[in-house]
Design an enzyme around this catalytic site. Structure first.
Site, mmCIF file in Angstrom:
data_model
loop_
_atom_site.group_PDB
_atom_site.id
_atom_site.type_symbol
_atom_site.label_atom_id
_atom_site.label_comp_id
_atom_site.label_asym_id
_atom_site.label_seq_id
_atom_site.Cartn_x
_atom_site.Cartn_y
_atom_site.Cartn_z
ATOM 1 N N ARG A 188 -44.189 -4.542 -15.023
ATOM 2 C CA ARG A 188 -44.510 -5.686 -14.167
ATOM 3 C C ARG A 188 -46.002 -5.974 -14.049
ATOM 4 O O ARG A 188 -46.377 -6.919 -13.363
ATOM 5 C CB ARG A 188 -43.890 -5.476 -12.776
ATOM 6 C CG ARG A 188 -42.405 -5.644 -12.831
ATOM 7 C CD ARG A 188 -41.686 -5.514 -11.507
ATOM 8 N NE ARG A 188 -40.339 -5.087 -11.828
ATOM 9 C CZ ARG A 188 -39.915 -3.842 -11.841
ATOM 10 N NH1 ARG A 188 -40.713 -2.868 -11.444
ATOM 11 N NH2 ARG A 188 -38.709 -3.553 -12.212
ATOM 12 N N ALA A 211 -33.299 6.271 -10.119
ATOM 13 C CA ALA A 211 -32.360 6.700 -9.082
ATOM 14 C C ALA A 211 -30.905 6.617 -9.539
ATOM 15 O O ALA A 211 -30.075 7.402 -9.083
ATOM 16 C CB ALA A 211 -32.557 5.876 -7.810
ATOM 17 N N THR A 229 -36.290 6.128 -5.033
ATOM 18 C CA THR A 229 -37.493 5.928 -5.843
ATOM 19 C C THR A 229 -38.313 4.727 -5.363
ATOM 20 O O THR A 229 -37.783 3.750 -4.850
ATOM 21 C CB THR A 229 -37.119 5.740 -7.323
ATOM 22 O OG1 THR A 229 -36.085 4.757 -7.430
ATOM 23 C CG2 THR A 229 -36.628 7.048 -7.913
ATOM 24 N N ASP A 257 -26.319 0.280 -3.347
ATOM 25 C CA ASP A 257 -27.524 -0.007 -4.130
ATOM 26 C C ASP A 257 -28.361 -1.105 -3.469
ATOM 27 O O ASP A 257 -29.000 -1.904 -4.141
ATOM 28 C CB ASP A 257 -27.173 -0.397 -5.576
ATOM 29 C CG ASP A 257 -28.395 -0.481 -6.483
ATOM 30 O OD1 ASP A 257 -29.430 0.125 -6.158
ATOM 31 O OD2 ASP A 257 -28.318 -1.171 -7.529
ATOM 32 N N LYS A 312 -32.477 -6.464 -0.905
ATOM 33 C CA LYS A 312 -31.199 -6.754 -1.551
ATOM 34 C C LYS A 312 -30.082 -7.057 -0.563
ATOM 35 O O LYS A 312 -29.161 -7.808 -0.863
ATOM 36 C CB LYS A 312 -30.769 -5.568 -2.416
ATOM 37 C CG LYS A 312 -31.368 -5.505 -3.799
ATOM 38 C CD LYS A 312 -30.684 -4.385 -4.572
ATOM 39 C CE LYS A 312 -31.260 -4.219 -5.966
ATOM 40 N NZ LYS A 312 -30.562 -3.123 -6.689
ATOM 41 N N ASN A 346 -33.671 -9.693 -5.879
ATOM 42 C CA ASN A 346 -34.024 -8.500 -6.631
ATOM 43 C C ASN A 346 -35.538 -8.361 -6.701
ATOM 44 O O ASN A 346 -36.241 -8.715 -5.754
ATOM 45 C CB ASN A 346 -33.347 -8.529 -8.000
ATOM 46 C CG ASN A 346 -33.118 -7.145 -8.565
ATOM 47 O OD1 ASN A 346 -34.018 -6.516 -9.097
ATOM 48 N ND2 ASN A 346 -31.883 -6.660 -8.439
ATOM 49 N N CYS A 360 -20.717 2.525 -20.891
ATOM 50 C CA CYS A 360 -21.402 1.526 -21.720
ATOM 51 C C CYS A 360 -21.621 0.184 -21.037
ATOM 52 O O CYS A 360 -22.451 -0.615 -21.482
ATOM 53 C CB CYS A 360 -20.610 1.287 -23.013
ATOM 54 S SG CYS A 360 -20.007 2.772 -23.822
ATOM 55 N N CYS A 381 -25.096 -1.504 -19.948
ATOM 56 C CA CYS A 381 -26.022 -2.028 -20.959
ATOM 57 C C CYS A 381 -25.373 -3.069 -21.877
ATOM 58 O O CYS A 381 -26.066 -3.941 -22.403
ATOM 59 C CB CYS A 381 -26.572 -0.895 -21.817
ATOM 60 S SG CYS A 381 -27.777 0.153 -20.981
#
Length: 704
Positions: free
Chosen positions: A134, A195, A257, A322, A349, A409, A623, A626
């Site tokens: 960032r 995390a 984190t 989360d 969030k 976010n 999977c 991603c």
């Protein structure tokens, strides 16, 4: 004597000025504190307040339609581009995916230097949400960058040569760095991510000149119960340890984190940090369903010299979804109830907009800035959310808004002190939460304690269309004093860009469909749009040189939204990242991105001995994050069109043997065996055939 003294003083002043001019990046505390009122952009959010407001007004509602491209640069990375460039002493500094750093002449666009930290591709496996970066920090002639493999590197601002490098994390664990460092009182502050996989979060301060660790503050307890010899020891013993009970956190480290937001108040001499989610997300698994689990999902205030604890506010006690509090933190002075107040503002969030007294941590107000289902409000007496019954999914699945991507976010919001409005980039993204009853801790893998299988897509196209129609993005102008929306711009896709506000009465934001726009700050009317050819997620910035105002933005879609929910995003291939810089009357042109086509594979004689149903379950557990639900990902890459799916040996070579580790696809041999891999291949082949049938041309109509 007076003339001689005056001459000496003048010579000294000219010498200092010449020295400053010949030493790029000579930023110090005074310059950073003054940055809010001038044409430079000296820190990630412009200055210590992180308001992302430019006082420049030479580009305004009357002439924004004349904005044209002044210059552009194209990069050698085709992943998400999330950086906000800095402009210091006529030099524009930025970073790209894979933690690379570039310096350009801010007027002409001439590249002055570049730095590649040489991150190994296999480290991409540990990056939950793309190999992004960032931005950088600039301080006293040096440029500081955190790398995806956990290093903090100091570069010479003039040459890009390495001055020092420190490994800030244990590289045997799945830590990463994606956030921009900040520098306060000659200390470089940096956190980390990881995390979802299972790490213990902390924030560190390093001496800007030498790279020596000054202090470290852990955000979750030591699983062994021992003291760490860290700045956090005292508050851990007094406030934190008792809020955790036995559970998987003792294996994972608990998470928490510090992967993004920071801000600093020089008058109060307090540094503010946003803390992330727990590991696993599921509070039942993490801590036996007991305790608030400090400092997860909290705003933490520390003294920058020593890391001494000042106060905290936990936005989501015992978080289980989360719902991080790592989202953009900004400082402002607001008139509330007829009285000026020094406040901290955040839209994390969980969907509530928080206004907090930044001296004491006392909650001033909290209201939903979007529609949410997990809670009905915040109890102002306790500061705790009023949760909806069943929201914690202890006994049954619950479809909830927001989901793990949050109502907001990492994409930065912006504040305009002239309008008094905060401009928030919103996500509307439902998610089905359910306890992963068969799950258990796996070192180095995703450990969230939530059943991802139930978030697979339905097979019926009408159901898919109905589901995806619920997902969208918005740009909302929010009144933080009266806690209400003033205007809203709807976007067709949910994963859009961060925001810039200017004194010219403008709000700039990029969008997923491949455009960069300026809106009227008062009413949200679109005033100007430029087609970028690629999606935009980064926040823009603005600077002034030689009497001209420039607006700059990094272009390149990616990040968590693009990876995990590709079916809700535009279908396009990965394209090279770019930096676009605009000014009134700009005449430059950027070439069209090259046309690409999906590889065609013939599955006619391709078969598998694998178990499709078992492969479906394994795919969504290992999977999906991603490659998208139901192998829907078309970006990292599209497994349905990958030549690797053609043969069992090639598939095993990638999934088990790690043949593509250098490109970010590490071996899954720790989690899967060869039969598991073939079962997943059998499932992907099924999805590939479905996709081929859906896109095949209709058969010809019989004659007659």
């Amino acid at each position: 004597m007076k003339l001689v003294g005056w001459g000496v003083a003048l010579a000294l002043a000219l010498s200092v000025a010449a020295c400053q001019k010949s030493s790029p990046g000579n930023v110090d505390a005074k310059r950073l504190e003054a940055a809010a009122t001038n044409g430079e952009w000296l820190s990630y959010g412009k200055d210590y307040n992180e308001q992302r407001f430019s006082p420049l007004d030479k580009v305004n509602a009357s002439n924004v339609g004349q904005l044209g491209l002044a210059w552009y640069a194209e990069f050698d990375t085709d992943r998400g581009q999330e950086a906000t460039p800095l402009m210091v002493d006529g030099v524009l500094y930025t970073s790209t995916a894979w933690s690379k750093v570039f310096a350009f002449d801010a007027k002409s666009g001439k590249q002055l230097w570049k730095y590649d930290p040489g991150v190994q591709g296999a480290k991409g496996f540990d990056a939950c949400c793309d190999v992004v970066n960032r931005g950088v920090a600039v301080w006293k002639g040096r440029v500081y960058v955190g790398t995806i493999d956990g290093r903090l590197v100091a570069l010479d601002a003039k040459t890009g040569k390495v001055a020092w490098s420190q490994q800030t994390t244990d590289n045997s664990k799945p830590y990463t760095i994606t956030g921009a460092p900040r520098v306060v009182k000659d200390k470089v502050l940096i956190g980390n991510g990881g995390a979802e996989y299972g790490v213990r979060g902390y924030i560190s301060a390093y001496d800007a000149a030498t790279g020596k660790l000054a202090w470290r503050f852990f955000t979750t307890p030591n699983p062994t119960g021992a003291a760490d010899g860290a700045a956090s020891d005292k508050v851990m013993a007094e406030k934190v340890n008792a809020t955790w009970s036995d559970g998987e956190w003792k294996q994972t480290g608990g998470g928490g984190t510090v992967w993004d937001s920071m801000a600093y108040d020089p008058q109060l001499d307090i540094m503010y940090f946003g803390i992330g989610n727990g590991t696993p997300w599921n509070h039942q698994k993490r801590s036996g369903g007991k305790g608030d689990n400090l400092f997860l999902s909290s705003i933490l205030a520390l003294k920058p010299d020593t890391g001494e604890y000042v106060w905290h506010y936990q936005t989501t006690p015992a978080e289980s979804w989360d719902y991080t509090a790592t989202q953009h933190i900004m400082l402002a002075d607001l008139n509330i109830g007829g009285k000026p107040q020094k406040v901290l503002m955040q839209a994390p969030k969980n969907g509530f907009f928080y206004v907090i007294d930044r001296a004491t941590g006392k909650l001033i107000s909290a209201k939903p800035y979007t529609n949410i289902t997990w809670a009905t409000g915040v109890d102002m007496a306790t500061g705790r959310p009023i949760e909806t019954p069943g929201a914690r999914y202890q006994t049954s699945m619950v479809l909830q808004v927001p989901g793990p991507l949050g109502a907001h976010n990492w994409q930065p919001m912006a504040f305009n002190p002239k309008t008094g409005l905060v401009y928030i980039p919103l996500n509307v993204t439902p998610f089905a939460y359910a306890d992963d009853k068969g799950g258990s801790y796996k070192a180095g893998a995703w450990n969230v304690g939530v059943d991802f299988v139930i978030n697979s897509l339905p097979t019926d196209q009408a159901q898919i269309t109905a589901l995806t129609s619920m997902i969208k993005g918005q740009l909302v102008a929010w009144d933080p004093v009266n806690q209400k929306a003033v205007w809203t711009v709807n976007h067709p896709y949910f994963w859009n860009a961060g925001v810039l506000s200017t004194a010219g009465g403008l709000v700039f934001q990029g969008a997923a469909e491949g455009q960069f726009s300026a809106y009227d700050a008062a009413n949200g009317k679109a005033l100007w749009t430029y087609k970028t050819g690629n999606g935009v997620i980064a926040a823009p910035m603005s600077y002034e040189l030689d009497g001209e105002q420039y607006v700059a933005v990094m272009v390149g879609v990616g990040g968590g939204g693009q990876i995990s929910a590709p079916g809700s995003m535009p279908t396009r291939p990965r394209l090279p990242g770019r930096l676009l810089v605009f000014k009134v009357g700009g005449k430059a042109t950027a070439p069209e991105f090259p046309a690409t086509t999906k590889p065609a594979i013939d599955l006619t004689n391709v078969s598998s001995t694998g178990d499709v149903q078992h492969g479906f379950e394994l795919f969504h557990k290992n999977c999906q994050v991603c490659h998208g639900p139901n192998a829907s990902g078309a970006w990292l890459p599209d497994l349905k069109t990958s030549p690797m799916v053609m043969t069992a040996d090639n598939w095993k070579g990638v999934v088990i043997d790690g043949a593509s580790a250098s490109r970010g696809m590490a071996s899954f041999a720790r989690f899967l065996n060869a039969k598991d891999a073939e079962d997943i291949r059998a499932y992907v082949l099924l999805e590939a055939r479905k996709a081929a049938q859906a896109t095949a041309p209709p058969p010809p109509t019989p004659a007659g």
